[in-house]
Design a protein around this motif. Structure first.
Motif, short mmCIF file in Angstrom:
data_model
loop_
_atom_site.label_atom_id
_atom_site.label_comp_id
_atom_site.label_asym_id
_atom_site.label_seq_id
_atom_site.Cartn_x
_atom_site.Cartn_y
_atom_site.Cartn_z
N PHE A 195 69.84 -40.30 -26.03
CA PHE A 195 69.13 -41.42 -25.45
C PHE A 195 68.29 -42.13 -26.49
N ALA A 196 67.90 -43.34 -26.15
CA ALA A 196 66.85 -44.05 -26.87
C ALA A 196 65.86 -44.51 -25.80
N ALA A 197 64.59 -44.31 -26.06
CA ALA A 197 63.55 -44.70 -25.11
C ALA A 197 62.54 -45.60 -25.81
N GLU A 198 62.28 -46.76 -25.21
CA GLU A 198 61.27 -47.66 -25.78
C GLU A 198 59.96 -47.45 -25.05
N PHE A 199 58.88 -47.41 -25.84
CA PHE A 199 57.55 -47.15 -25.32
C PHE A 199 56.73 -48.43 -25.26
N TRP A 200 55.77 -48.45 -24.32
CA TRP A 200 54.93 -49.61 -24.07
C TRP A 200 53.51 -49.13 -23.89
N PRO A 201 52.50 -49.84 -24.27
CA PRO A 201 52.45 -51.10 -24.99
C PRO A 201 52.76 -50.89 -26.48
N PRO A 202 52.66 -51.95 -27.29
CA PRO A 202 52.93 -51.81 -28.72
C PRO A 202 52.01 -50.76 -29.36
N TYR A 203 52.58 -49.97 -30.24
CA TYR A 203 51.90 -48.90 -30.97
C TYR A 203 51.23 -49.50 -32.20
N PRO A 204 50.10 -48.95 -32.68
CA PRO A 204 49.42 -49.51 -33.85
C PRO A 204 50.34 -49.65 -35.07
N LYS A 205 50.35 -50.82 -35.66
CA LYS A 205 51.21 -51.12 -36.80
C LYS A 205 50.91 -50.18 -37.97
N GLY A 206 51.98 -49.62 -38.56
CA GLY A 206 51.85 -48.77 -39.73
C GLY A 206 51.44 -47.33 -39.44
N GLU A 207 51.11 -47.00 -38.21
CA GLU A 207 50.71 -45.64 -37.87
C GLU A 207 51.94 -44.82 -37.47
N LYS A 208 52.11 -43.66 -38.10
CA LYS A 208 53.23 -42.78 -37.75
C LYS A 208 52.92 -42.03 -36.46
N VAL A 209 53.96 -41.76 -35.72
CA VAL A 209 53.81 -40.97 -34.49
C VAL A 209 53.70 -39.50 -34.90
N GLU A 210 52.60 -38.88 -34.52
CA GLU A 210 52.39 -37.48 -34.88
C GLU A 210 52.25 -36.58 -33.66
N LYS A 211 52.07 -37.20 -32.46
CA LYS A 211 51.91 -36.39 -31.24
C LYS A 211 52.64 -37.04 -30.07
N LEU A 212 53.14 -36.18 -29.20
CA LEU A 212 53.75 -36.56 -27.93
C LEU A 212 53.04 -35.79 -26.83
N GLU A 213 53.16 -36.31 -25.62
CA GLU A 213 52.77 -35.53 -24.45
C GLU A 213 54.00 -35.46 -23.56
N ILE A 214 54.40 -34.22 -23.22
CA ILE A 214 55.55 -34.01 -22.35
C ILE A 214 55.13 -33.06 -21.23
N ASN A 215 55.28 -33.51 -19.99
CA ASN A 215 54.89 -32.72 -18.82
C ASN A 215 53.45 -32.23 -18.93
N GLY A 216 52.55 -33.05 -19.46
CA GLY A 216 51.13 -32.71 -19.55
C GLY A 216 50.75 -31.88 -20.76
N GLU A 217 51.71 -31.47 -21.57
CA GLU A 217 51.44 -30.66 -22.76
C GLU A 217 51.51 -31.53 -24.01
N ILE A 218 50.47 -31.45 -24.85
CA ILE A 218 50.44 -32.22 -26.10
C ILE A 218 51.20 -31.44 -27.17
N ILE A 219 52.11 -32.15 -27.83
CA ILE A 219 52.97 -31.54 -28.85
C ILE A 219 52.75 -32.25 -30.17
N LYS A 220 52.37 -31.50 -31.19
CA LYS A 220 52.21 -32.05 -32.53
C LYS A 220 53.56 -31.98 -33.21
N LEU A 221 54.02 -33.12 -33.75
CA LEU A 221 55.32 -33.15 -34.41
C LEU A 221 55.19 -32.49 -35.77
N GLU A 222 55.94 -31.43 -35.94
CA GLU A 222 55.94 -30.69 -37.19
C GLU A 222 57.34 -30.65 -37.75
N LYS A 223 57.43 -30.64 -39.07
CA LYS A 223 58.74 -30.59 -39.73
C LYS A 223 59.39 -29.24 -39.47
N GLY A 224 60.71 -29.28 -39.26
CA GLY A 224 61.45 -28.05 -39.00
C GLY A 224 62.05 -27.49 -40.25
#
Length: 144
Positions: free
Chosen positions: A115-144
């Motif tokens: 899938f591809a999912a687009e998020f709203w509203p616009p995200y801060p320009k130049g800031e990398k996404v480092e965290k998600l929230e899924i089902n109420g749980e905050i997930i820090k994106l870490e390299k595998g």
């Protein structure tokens, strides 16, 4: 969909647990300056002033023996201030599969879907996404 501005953030993250036996493998994020959305012939173009629309590309794998529903209304991006960005629409096979009115999609038992999912509203320009929230749980994106 969106007019891309040439920036892509590869994630290289470990699979994220959505629920027991269901994982999300986040591939990348793409930025766009504009997005288009509307009903029928009423397409509106939105411009991300001071930000960028984020589109996540990911694969959802269901290793259970039952079909599962993925509720995209429970998936958010989080910026470094903790602000939430919700799923605006979901693409599957380059077609809009889900919109803000209905963000639930089934993945059959033992199958995977991309899938591809687009998020709203616009995200801060130049800031990398480092965290998600899924089902109420905050997930820090870490390299595998």
């Amino acid at each position: 969909m969106s007019a891309l501005d040439g920036f892509s953030q590869m994630t290289g993250t470990l699979p994220i647990k959505y629920s027991e036996g269901v994982e999300i493998d986040l591939k990348s994020f793409m930025n766009s300056v504009t997005t288009q959305y509307g009903n029928g012939t009423d397409h509106r173009v939105y411009i991300a002033k001071g930000g960028r629309f984020k589109t996540a590309q990911f694969k959802i794998s269901n290793v259970t023996e039952q079909d599962v529903e993925i509720d995209f209304s429970k998936i958010f991006l989080l910026d470094n201030k903790g602000e939430k960005y919700h799923v605006h629409f979901v693409l599957q096979a380059m077609k809009i599969a889900l919109t803000g009115e209905k963000l639930i999609l089934k993945v059959k038992a033992g199958k995977s879907k991309t899938f591809a999912a687009e998020f709203w509203p616009p995200y801060p320009k130049g800031e990398k996404v480092e965290k998600l929230e899924i089902n109420g749980e905050i997930i820090k994106l870490e390299k595998g």
